[in-house]
Design a protein around this motif. Structure first.
Motif, PDB file in Angstrom:
ATOM      1  N   ASP A   5       0.847  -1.183   0.000  1.00  0.00           N
ATOM      2  CA  ASP A   5       0.000   0.000   0.000  1.00  0.00           C
ATOM      3  C   ASP A   5       0.884   1.236   0.000  1.00  0.00           C
ATOM      4  O   ASP A   5       1.823   1.333   0.785  1.00  0.00           O
ATOM      5  CB  ASP A   5      -0.903   0.027   1.230  1.00  0.00           C
ATOM      6  CG  ASP A   5      -1.940  -1.083   1.204  1.00  0.00           C
ATOM      7  OD1 ASP A   5      -2.373  -1.445   0.102  1.00  0.00           O
ATOM      8  OD2 ASP A   5      -2.299  -1.572   2.279  1.00  0.00           O
ATOM      9  N   ALA A   7       1.539   5.205   0.615  1.00  0.00           N
ATOM     10  CA  ALA A   7       1.072   6.279   1.486  1.00  0.00           C
ATOM     11  C   ALA A   7       1.727   7.574   1.047  1.00  0.00           C
ATOM     12  O   ALA A   7       2.846   7.578   0.549  1.00  0.00           O
ATOM     13  CB  ALA A   7       1.408   5.987   2.943  1.00  0.00           C
ATOM     14  N   ARG A  42      -3.113   4.681  -1.038  1.00  0.00           N
ATOM     15  CA  ARG A  42      -4.292   4.319  -0.251  1.00  0.00           C
ATOM     16  C   ARG A  42      -4.414   5.130   1.021  1.00  0.00           C
ATOM     17  O   ARG A  42      -5.484   5.240   1.602  1.00  0.00           O
ATOM     18  CB  ARG A  42      -4.206   2.835   0.143  1.00  0.00           C
ATOM     19  CG  ARG A  42      -5.058   1.941  -0.704  1.00  0.00           C
ATOM     20  CD  ARG A  42      -5.041   0.542  -0.177  1.00  0.00           C
ATOM     21  NE  ARG A  42      -6.075   0.376   0.838  1.00  0.00           N
ATOM     22  CZ  ARG A  42      -6.234  -0.736   1.529  1.00  0.00           C
ATOM     23  NH1 ARG A  42      -5.439  -1.745   1.355  1.00  0.00           N
ATOM     24  NH2 ARG A  42      -7.188  -0.822   2.410  1.00  0.00           N
ATOM     25  N   TYR A  43      -3.312   5.658   1.498  1.00  0.00           N
ATOM     26  CA  TYR A  43      -3.285   6.385   2.762  1.00  0.00           C
ATOM     27  C   TYR A  43      -2.680   7.767   2.550  1.00  0.00           C
ATOM     28  O   TYR A  43      -1.739   7.924   1.788  1.00  0.00           O
ATOM     29  CB  TYR A  43      -2.439   5.636   3.808  1.00  0.00           C
ATOM     30  CG  TYR A  43      -2.922   4.246   4.074  1.00  0.00           C
ATOM     31  CD1 TYR A  43      -4.003   4.016   4.908  1.00  0.00           C
ATOM     32  CD2 TYR A  43      -2.307   3.156   3.472  1.00  0.00           C
ATOM     33  CE1 TYR A  43      -4.462   2.732   5.147  1.00  0.00           C
ATOM     34  CE2 TYR A  43      -2.758   1.870   3.704  1.00  0.00           C
ATOM     35  CZ  TYR A  43      -3.832   1.668   4.543  1.00  0.00           C
ATOM     36  OH  TYR A  43      -4.282   0.405   4.762  1.00  0.00           O
ATOM     37  N   TYR A  63     -10.356  12.933   8.833  1.00  0.00           N
ATOM     38  CA  TYR A  63      -9.128  12.254   9.255  1.00  0.00           C
ATOM     39  C   TYR A  63      -9.151  12.050  10.770  1.00  0.00           C
ATOM     40  O   TYR A  63      -9.143  13.021  11.518  1.00  0.00           O
ATOM     41  CB  TYR A  63      -7.893  13.093   8.915  1.00  0.00           C
ATOM     42  CG  TYR A  63      -7.549  13.127   7.455  1.00  0.00           C
ATOM     43  CD1 TYR A  63      -6.638  12.234   6.923  1.00  0.00           C
ATOM     44  CD2 TYR A  63      -8.130  14.063   6.604  1.00  0.00           C
ATOM     45  CE1 TYR A  63      -6.309  12.268   5.582  1.00  0.00           C
ATOM     46  CE2 TYR A  63      -7.813  14.098   5.265  1.00  0.00           C
ATOM     47  CZ  TYR A  63      -6.898  13.202   4.763  1.00  0.00           C
ATOM     48  OH  TYR A  63      -6.579  13.234   3.430  1.00  0.00           O
ATOM     49  N   GLN A  66      -4.360   9.577  14.798  1.00  0.00           N
ATOM     50  CA  GLN A  66      -3.780   8.243  14.859  1.00  0.00           C
ATOM     51  C   GLN A  66      -2.761   8.080  15.978  1.00  0.00           C
ATOM     52  O   GLN A  66      -2.603   7.008  16.515  1.00  0.00           O
ATOM     53  CB  GLN A  66      -3.111   7.886  13.529  1.00  0.00           C
ATOM     54  CG  GLN A  66      -4.085   7.855  12.368  1.00  0.00           C
ATOM     55  CD  GLN A  66      -5.102   6.735  12.505  1.00  0.00           C
ATOM     56  OE1 GLN A  66      -4.767   5.628  12.870  1.00  0.00           O
ATOM     57  NE2 GLN A  66      -6.349   7.033  12.233  1.00  0.00           N
TER      58      GLN A  66
END
Length: 75
Positions: A5, A7, A42-43, A63, A66
């Motif tokens: 993936d 980012a 994807r990120y 968002y 995190q």
């Protein structure tokens, strides 16, 4: 099969004072999202100081926070 993936992240955005309050920051966030998607990412990662305009923009754009970063300046 291994899937990698991609980012993306932005190190800084700046909206001049005379352009603030007119959606310029939100437009920059959306434009970076669009470019990330076009690159196949994807990120998308943002780093914002607590209470900053960027934090508010990220929250409005969906968002979730995190992690929390810590820093210390040594004299």
């Amino acid at each position: 099969n291994l899937i990698h993936d991609l980012a993306s992240g932005v190190s800084a955005i700046y909206v001049t004072p005379n352009a603030r309050g007119n959606g310029a920051g939100q437009a920059l966030v959306k434009a970076t999202e669009a470019k990330s998607l076009a690159w196949g990412c994807r990120y998308h990662l943002w780093s914002a100081k607590p209470g900053s305009a960027l934090q508010r923009l990220c929250e409005r754009a969906g968002y979730p926070a995190q992690e929390i970063s810590y820093s210390k300046e040594h004299a």
